[in-house]
Design an enzyme around this catalytic site. Structure first.
Site, PDB file in Angstrom:
ATOM      1  N   CYS A   1      16.830 -75.008 -15.921  1.00  0.00           N
ATOM      2  CA  CYS A   1      17.376 -73.867 -15.204  1.00  0.00           C
ATOM      3  C   CYS A   1      16.233 -72.894 -14.916  1.00  0.00           C
ATOM      4  O   CYS A   1      15.584 -72.410 -15.844  1.00  0.00           O
ATOM      5  CB  CYS A   1      18.440 -73.187 -16.068  1.00  0.00           C
ATOM      6  SG  CYS A   1      19.060 -71.651 -15.365  1.00  0.00           S
TER       7      CYS A   1
ATOM      8  N   CYS B   1      16.406 -73.807  -7.878  1.00  0.00           N
ATOM      9  CA  CYS B   1      17.590 -73.719  -8.749  1.00  0.00           C
ATOM     10  C   CYS B   1      18.059 -75.153  -8.905  1.00  0.00           C
ATOM     11  O   CYS B   1      18.163 -75.886  -7.909  1.00  0.00           O
ATOM     12  CB  CYS B   1      18.677 -72.870  -8.097  1.00  0.00           C
ATOM     13  SG  CYS B   1      20.287 -72.997  -8.931  1.00  0.00           S
TER      14      CYS B   1
HETATM   15  N1  DGL Z   1      20.836 -73.857 -12.351  1.00  0.00           N
HETATM   16  C1  DGL Z   1      20.330 -72.540 -12.493  1.00  0.00           C
HETATM   17  C2  DGL Z   1      18.886 -72.447 -11.995  1.00  0.00           C
HETATM   18  O1  DGL Z   1      18.165 -73.428 -11.948  1.00  0.00           O
HETATM   19  C3  DGL Z   1      21.087 -71.329 -12.047  1.00  0.00           C
HETATM   20  C4  DGL Z   1      22.531 -71.250 -11.767  1.00  0.00           C
HETATM   21  C5  DGL Z   1      23.137 -69.896 -12.140  1.00  0.00           C
HETATM   22  O2  DGL Z   1      23.125 -68.941 -11.334  1.00  0.00           O
HETATM   23  O3  DGL Z   1      23.594 -69.802 -13.276  1.00  0.00           O
HETATM   24  O4  DGL Z   1      18.415 -71.396 -11.671  1.00  0.00           O
END
Ligand code: DGL
Length: 261
Positions: free
Chosen positions: A72, A187
């Site tokens: 993330c 993301c």
């Molecule tokens: N999957 C997450 C990232 O790579 C973010 C998603 C969220 O906003 O929680 O930033």
């Protein structure tokens, strides 16, 4: 064998798990979905930092993982230094915007970074641009909607293409006869929508998905996995404790069984 723990606020980290399973099938994986706190993109930095440092402490105690892959960008760009400091014996691998490869590859010199509003705001992201992107024009595009759209798409199979078009539109820049030629997917949710993004984009670009590079980096830090006759079990944990049939179905397709945290 101690598991390898992958962590995200939602299903986005599965884009990294997919590569890890392919390249390192013999490791046992635990995938943690912090759905109680989704979306991270909207959180204030101090509150999210505190939440994550505490949560990682609990996860280390519960799972004793040999490595934690923070799949993330929104979390990694905020807390990677803090969690390394708080848990110095734990191996952490972070996920941060792929600005360096984008700056090396662009021909037009116009690169866009598509991320959550949190990642776009981070000092970490600004530092990456200063260190690796100073010779190109890097446009940061924060989207509040795309991670949620990816969640719906993966659980329900439906996505509003007009909404995707509107979210990615600011990535496409024309300047002095040149056009953006690279969009960094910063993301981990976004690679799930990349085919729709391609379809609604005003012109073709390279979409950089760092999942394979993160998986390779993480696996390079692990000792070789013991040989086994069968694939080790994989588990998924939801911090909300909610029952979510659609998510369970999805996780099963990634070889993960839903267990209580
Ligand atoms: N999957 C997450 C990232 O790579 C973010 C998603 C969220 O906003 O929680 O930033």
């Amino acid at each position: 064998m101690r598991p390898v723990l992958l962590f995200d606020s939602g299903i986005g980290g599965l884009t990294v798990l997919r590569e890890m399973r392919l390249l390192g099938p013999a490791y046992p994986y635990v995938y943690v979905v912090d759905d109680a706190a989704f979306p991270y993109g909207a959180w204030e930095e101090d509150a999210l930092r505190e939440h994550l440092v505490v949560l990682f402490g609990k996860l280390i105690e519960r799972w004793n993982p040999q490595a934690i892959v923070i799949a993330c960008n929104t979390a990694s760009t905020l807390v990677i230094h803090d969690v390394r400091k708080a848990y110095p014996d734990q191996c952490f691998v972070g996920t941060v915007p792929a600005i360096k490869p984008a700056a090396e590859r662009t021909r037009s010199g116009l690169v866009s970074v598509l991320a959550t509003p949190g990642t776009v705001k981070r000092q970490y992201t600004r530092d990456l641009i200063r260190d690796y992107g100073s010779k190109v024009h890097v446009r940061l595009v924060g989207s509040s909607a795309l991670a949620g759209l990816a969640e719906t798409y993966m659980r329900a199979g439906y996505v509003d293409e007009d909404a995707v078009r509107a979210e990615i539109a600011p990535c496409f820049l024309e300047q002095d006869g040149k056009r953006t030629d690279i969009v960094v997917l910063a993301c981990t949710h976004y690679p799930f929508l990349v085919n729709r993004m391609r379809k609604v984009a005003p012109w073709p670009v390279d979409w950089i998905d760092p999942a394979e590079a993160i998986a390779r980096r993480a696996l390079s830090l692990l000792p070789p996995a013991e040989d086994a006759d069968a694939l080790p079990a994989g588990y998924a944990v939801f911090t909300s404790g909610r029952d979510d049939l659609a998510a369970d179905r999805l996780l099963l397709t990634f070889g993960l069984e839903h267990v209580e945290g």
